[in-house]
Design a protein around this motif. Sequence first.
Motif, PDB file in Angstrom:
ATOM      1  N   ALA A   1       0.847  -1.198   0.000  1.00  0.00           N
ATOM      2  CA  ALA A   1       0.000   0.000   0.000  1.00  0.00           C
ATOM      3  C   ALA A   1       0.882   1.247   0.000  1.00  0.00           C
ATOM      4  CB  ALA A   1      -0.876  -0.012   1.240  1.00  0.00           C
ATOM      5  N   TYR A   2       0.651   2.105  -0.974  1.00  0.00           N
ATOM      6  CA  TYR A   2       1.413   3.350  -1.059  1.00  0.00           C
ATOM      7  C   TYR A   2       0.515   4.521  -0.652  1.00  0.00           C
ATOM      8  CZ  TYR A   2       4.703   0.664  -3.958  1.00  0.00           C
ATOM      9  OH  TYR A   2       5.601  -0.251  -4.419  1.00  0.00           O
ATOM     10  N   GLU A   3       1.127   5.562  -0.103  1.00  0.00           N
ATOM     11  CA  GLU A   3       0.351   6.742   0.289  1.00  0.00           C
ATOM     12  C   GLU A   3       0.587   7.935  -0.624  1.00  0.00           C
ATOM     13  OE1 GLU A   3       1.155   7.566   4.383  1.00  0.00           O
ATOM     14  OE2 GLU A   3       0.331   5.627   5.019  1.00  0.00           O
ATOM     15  N   ASN A   4       1.691   7.902  -1.366  1.00  0.00           N
ATOM     16  CA  ASN A   4       2.067   9.079  -2.166  1.00  0.00           C
ATOM     17  C   ASN A   4       2.125   8.818  -3.662  1.00  0.00           C
ATOM     18  OD1 ASN A   4       2.892  11.021   0.119  1.00  0.00           O
ATOM     19  ND2 ASN A   4       3.929   9.116   0.632  1.00  0.00           N
ATOM     20  N   ILE A   5       1.925   7.577  -4.040  1.00  0.00           N
ATOM     21  CA  ILE A   5       1.880   7.235  -5.465  1.00  0.00           C
ATOM     22  C   ILE A   5       0.745   6.235  -5.680  1.00  0.00           C
ATOM     23  CG2 ILE A   5       4.359   7.591  -5.875  1.00  0.00           C
ATOM     24  CD1 ILE A   5       4.732   4.555  -5.810  1.00  0.00           C
ATOM     25  N   LEU A   6       0.298   6.132  -6.930  1.00  0.00           N
ATOM     26  CA  LEU A   6      -0.652   5.092  -7.317  1.00  0.00           C
ATOM     27  C   LEU A   6       0.068   4.213  -8.323  1.00  0.00           C
ATOM     28  CD1 LEU A   6      -3.701   7.446  -8.064  1.00  0.00           C
ATOM     29  CD2 LEU A   6      -3.276   6.176  -5.939  1.00  0.00           C
ATOM     30  N   VAL A   7      -0.130   2.917  -8.239  1.00  0.00           N
ATOM     31  CA  VAL A   7       0.491   2.051  -9.239  1.00  0.00           C
ATOM     32  C   VAL A   7      -0.575   1.146  -9.856  1.00  0.00           C
ATOM     33  CG1 VAL A   7       2.788   2.009  -8.174  1.00  0.00           C
ATOM     34  CG2 VAL A   7       1.134   0.288  -7.538  1.00  0.00           C
ATOM     35  N   GLU A   8      -0.437   0.930 -11.140  1.00  0.00           N
ATOM     36  CA  GLU A   8      -1.311  -0.031 -11.804  1.00  0.00           C
ATOM     37  C   GLU A   8      -0.537  -0.663 -12.950  1.00  0.00           C
ATOM     38  OE1 GLU A   8      -4.336   1.579 -14.776  1.00  0.00           O
ATOM     39  OE2 GLU A   8      -4.043   3.347 -13.501  1.00  0.00           O
ATOM     40  N   THR A   9      -0.996  -1.825 -13.371  1.00  0.00           N
ATOM     41  CA  THR A   9      -0.354  -2.437 -14.529  1.00  0.00           C
ATOM     42  C   THR A   9      -1.403  -2.599 -15.624  1.00  0.00           C
ATOM     43  OG1 THR A   9      -0.761  -4.635 -13.616  1.00  0.00           O
ATOM     44  CG2 THR A   9       1.396  -3.678 -13.190  1.00  0.00           C
ATOM     45  N   ARG A  10      -0.947  -2.359 -16.838  1.00  0.00           N
ATOM     46  CA  ARG A  10      -1.815  -2.560 -18.014  1.00  0.00           C
ATOM     47  C   ARG A  10      -1.056  -3.508 -18.917  1.00  0.00           C
ATOM     48  NH1 ARG A  10      -4.191   3.493 -19.423  1.00  0.00           N
ATOM     49  NH2 ARG A  10      -4.786   4.034 -17.293  1.00  0.00           N
ATOM     50  N   GLY A  11      -1.308  -4.804 -18.771  1.00  0.00           N
ATOM     51  CA  GLY A  11      -0.530  -5.797 -19.504  1.00  0.00           C
ATOM     52  C   GLY A  11       0.916  -5.724 -19.074  1.00  0.00           C
ATOM     53  N   ALA A  12       1.813  -5.514 -20.040  1.00  0.00           N
ATOM     54  CA  ALA A  12       3.245  -5.473 -19.738  1.00  0.00           C
ATOM     55  C   ALA A  12       3.735  -4.076 -19.353  1.00  0.00           C
ATOM     56  CB  ALA A  12       4.024  -5.984 -20.943  1.00  0.00           C
ATOM     57  N   VAL A  13       2.790  -3.138 -19.214  1.00  0.00           N
ATOM     58  CA  VAL A  13       3.161  -1.749 -18.886  1.00  0.00           C
ATOM     59  C   VAL A  13       2.758  -1.421 -17.448  1.00  0.00           C
ATOM     60  CG1 VAL A  13       2.719   0.683 -19.435  1.00  0.00           C
ATOM     61  CG2 VAL A  13       2.942  -0.993 -21.282  1.00  0.00           C
ATOM     62  N   ALA A  14       3.701  -0.850 -16.711  1.00  0.00           N
ATOM     63  CA  ALA A  14       3.394  -0.374 -15.353  1.00  0.00           C
ATOM     64  C   ALA A  14       3.203   1.134 -15.421  1.00  0.00           C
ATOM     65  CB  ALA A  14       4.530  -0.706 -14.405  1.00  0.00           C
ATOM     66  N   LEU A  15       2.152   1.613 -14.762  1.00  0.00           N
ATOM     67  CA  LEU A  15       1.870   3.051 -14.717  1.00  0.00           C
ATOM     68  C   LEU A  15       1.986   3.506 -13.267  1.00  0.00           C
ATOM     69  CD1 LEU A  15       0.841   5.661 -16.139  1.00  0.00           C
ATOM     70  CD2 LEU A  15      -1.482   4.854 -15.684  1.00  0.00           C
ATOM     71  N   ILE A  16       2.907   4.434 -13.029  1.00  0.00           N
ATOM     72  CA  ILE A  16       3.096   4.989 -11.682  1.00  0.00           C
ATOM     73  C   ILE A  16       2.628   6.434 -11.714  1.00  0.00           C
ATOM     74  CG2 ILE A  16       4.758   5.561  -9.874  1.00  0.00           C
ATOM     75  CD1 ILE A  16       6.606   3.384 -10.979  1.00  0.00           C
ATOM     76  N   THR A  17       1.674   6.776 -10.845  1.00  0.00           N
ATOM     77  CA  THR A  17       1.143   8.146 -10.799  1.00  0.00           C
ATOM     78  C   THR A  17       1.551   8.795  -9.483  1.00  0.00           C
ATOM     79  OG1 THR A  17      -0.756   7.408 -12.119  1.00  0.00           O
ATOM     80  CG2 THR A  17      -0.975   9.533 -10.989  1.00  0.00           C
ATOM     81  N   LEU A  18       2.297   9.887  -9.574  1.00  0.00           N
ATOM     82  CA  LEU A  18       2.669  10.634  -8.371  1.00  0.00           C
ATOM     83  C   LEU A  18       1.388  11.231  -7.806  1.00  0.00           C
ATOM     84  CD1 LEU A  18       5.826  12.434  -9.841  1.00  0.00           C
ATOM     85  CD2 LEU A  18       5.660  10.146  -8.817  1.00  0.00           C
ATOM     86  N   ASN A  19       1.184  11.117  -6.498  1.00  0.00           N
ATOM     87  CA  ASN A  19      -0.132  11.440  -5.970  1.00  0.00           C
ATOM     88  C   ASN A  19      -0.088  12.170  -4.624  1.00  0.00           C
ATOM     89  OD1 ASN A  19      -2.988  11.363  -5.970  1.00  0.00           O
ATOM     90  ND2 ASN A  19      -2.978   9.511  -4.702  1.00  0.00           N
ATOM     91  N   ARG A  20       0.404  13.400  -4.673  1.00  0.00           N
ATOM     92  CA  ARG A  20       0.285  14.301  -3.507  1.00  0.00           C
ATOM     93  C   ARG A  20      -0.416  15.565  -4.018  1.00  0.00           C
ATOM     94  NH1 ARG A  20       5.173  16.325  -0.650  1.00  0.00           N
ATOM     95  NH2 ARG A  20       3.724  16.586   1.084  1.00  0.00           N
ATOM     96  N   PRO A  21      -1.694  15.453  -4.402  1.00  0.00           N
ATOM     97  CA  PRO A  21      -2.343  16.558  -5.113  1.00  0.00           C
ATOM     98  C   PRO A  21      -2.314  17.884  -4.368  1.00  0.00           C
ATOM     99  CG  PRO A  21      -3.944  14.892  -4.417  1.00  0.00           C
ATOM    100  CD  PRO A  21      -2.587  14.318  -4.183  1.00  0.00           C
ATOM    101  N   LYS A  22      -2.439  17.826  -3.034  1.00  0.00           N
ATOM    102  CA  LYS A  22      -2.491  19.096  -2.280  1.00  0.00           C
ATOM    103  C   LYS A  22      -1.167  19.843  -2.331  1.00  0.00           C
ATOM    104  CE  LYS A  22      -6.143  17.770   0.876  1.00  0.00           C
ATOM    105  NZ  LYS A  22      -6.304  16.792   1.946  1.00  0.00           N
ATOM    106  N   ALA A  23      -0.080  19.137  -2.582  1.00  0.00           N
ATOM    107  CA  ALA A  23       1.242  19.778  -2.645  1.00  0.00           C
ATOM    108  C   ALA A  23       1.781  19.799  -4.068  1.00  0.00           C
ATOM    109  CB  ALA A  23       2.208  19.057  -1.713  1.00  0.00           C
ATOM    110  N   LEU A  24       0.884  19.674  -5.054  1.00  0.00           N
ATOM    111  CA  LEU A  24       1.303  19.646  -6.468  1.00  0.00           C
ATOM    112  C   LEU A  24       2.410  18.607  -6.697  1.00  0.00           C
ATOM    113  CD1 LEU A  24       1.282  23.469  -7.389  1.00  0.00           C
ATOM    114  CD2 LEU A  24      -0.559  21.789  -7.616  1.00  0.00           C
ATOM    115  N   ASN A  25       2.247  17.475  -6.006  1.00  0.00           N
ATOM    116  CA  ASN A  25       3.202  16.355  -6.137  1.00  0.00           C
ATOM    117  C   ASN A  25       4.635  16.737  -5.766  1.00  0.00           C
ATOM    118  OD1 ASN A  25       1.191  14.577  -6.898  1.00  0.00           O
ATOM    119  ND2 ASN A  25       1.474  14.966  -9.078  1.00  0.00           N
ATOM    120  N   ALA A  26       4.775  17.676  -4.846  1.00  0.00           N
ATOM    121  CA  ALA A  26       6.128  17.998  -4.354  1.00  0.00           C
ATOM    122  C   ALA A  26       6.774  16.698  -3.872  1.00  0.00           C
ATOM    123  CB  ALA A  26       6.037  19.014  -3.223  1.00  0.00           C
ATOM    124  N   LEU A  27       8.037  16.573  -4.213  1.00  0.00           N
ATOM    125  CA  LEU A  27       8.733  15.298  -4.011  1.00  0.00           C
ATOM    126  C   LEU A  27       9.358  15.288  -2.622  1.00  0.00           C
ATOM    127  CD1 LEU A  27      10.369  15.350  -7.556  1.00  0.00           C
ATOM    128  CD2 LEU A  27       8.349  14.021  -6.855  1.00  0.00           C
TER     129      LEU A  27
END
Length: 257
Positions: free
Chosen positions: A2-28
Motif C-alpha cells: 500500500a502506497y500513500e504518495n503514489i498510485l500504481v497499476e499495470t496494463r498488460g506489460a506496462v506499469a503506470l506509476i502516478t505521483l499522488n500528492r495533489p495538495k502539494a502539487l506532487n512535491a517530491l
Amino acid sequence: MAYENILVETRGAVALITLNRPKALNALNSALMTELSTALDGFEADAEIRAIVITGSEKAFAAGADIKEMQSKTYMSAYLEDFITSWERVSRVRKPVIAAVAGYALGGGCELAMMCDFIIAADTAKFGQPEILLGVLPGAGGTQRLTRLVGKSKAMDLCLTGRMMDAAEAERSGLVSRVVPADKLIEEAVAAAEKIASLSLPAVMLTKEAVNRAYETTLAEGIRFERRVFHSMFSTEDQKEGMQAFIEKRPAVFRHR
Ligand code: CAA
C-alpha cells in the motif's frame, strides 16, 4: 504494497506509476521518493513488466522537491543523509521508463522527468528549474541533464532566471520527444510504452544502455560499445525471430530472450 504518495497499476506489460500528492502539487518529499524507488524495484524484478510510465496529475507532474521538508536542512544533515542521491534510482532502471508530463514539472520535477528515458508532454506542460528563486541551485541533476538535453544557452537561461518554458518551447529545444493534447497524454504514453513492451526486451534494454552511453563517453568509445553490443544480439532468440519474421513477411513474436 500500500502506497500513500503514489498510485500504481499495470496494463498488460506496462506499469503506470502516478505521483499522488495533489495538495502539494506532487512535491517530491522523502516518503514519495522512497515509495517510487520501491515501486521501481518491484517492476524491475517483475518479468511480466517490460515498460514503465511515470506521470503526475493534470495540474502538476511535480512542482519540485518538497520545500517545506527541505527548508530546515543544514549542510551537515544534507551531507550525512546524502540528500537526493537515492533519487538516482530512477535513472538506474534498466527497463524503459517514459515520463508523461502535464502541468508543472519544476525543479526536482523537471529533474525527475529528465531521469526517465524520454518525456512525452501534454500541451499544458511547463518546465523549469526555479531553484535560483529559492536561493539555491538544482540538486537532482538539473544543471547537468538539462544542459546535455537543450544546450548551454537555454539551460543557463532557465537555471539563471528560473523562468518556465511551455511545451512548445520544450519540444523545440529537444527536452521532450513529442507534445500531445492533455486529454490524450496517458493514452499516448501508455501506447508508446505498449509498443516498446511488444518488442524484444533484451534489444530494448541494450538500446537504452547504448543511448545512455552517448552521455558518458567519447564518440569513438560509444561506437565501440555499440558495435560489441550489436554483435552480441546475434546470440538472442529474438534476433532470429525478428529477422525470420521479416523475411517471411509476418509479424514477429518476440520471446524476450
Ligand atoms: N514544495 C512544497 N510544497 C509545494 C511545492 C514544493 N515544491 N510546490 C507547491 N507546493 C504547495 C504549496 O505550498 C501549496 O500548499 P498550501 O496550499 O499548503 O499553501 C500547494 O502546493 C499549491 O501550491 P500554490 O498555491 O503555490 O499553487 P499555484 O498554482 O499558485 O502555483 C507553482 C503553482 C507556480 C508551481 C508554485 O506552487 C510554485 O512556485 N511551487 C514551487 C516550485 C519550485 O520552486 N520548485 C523547486 C523546488 S526546489 C528543488 O526542486 C530542488 C532540487 O533541485 C531537487
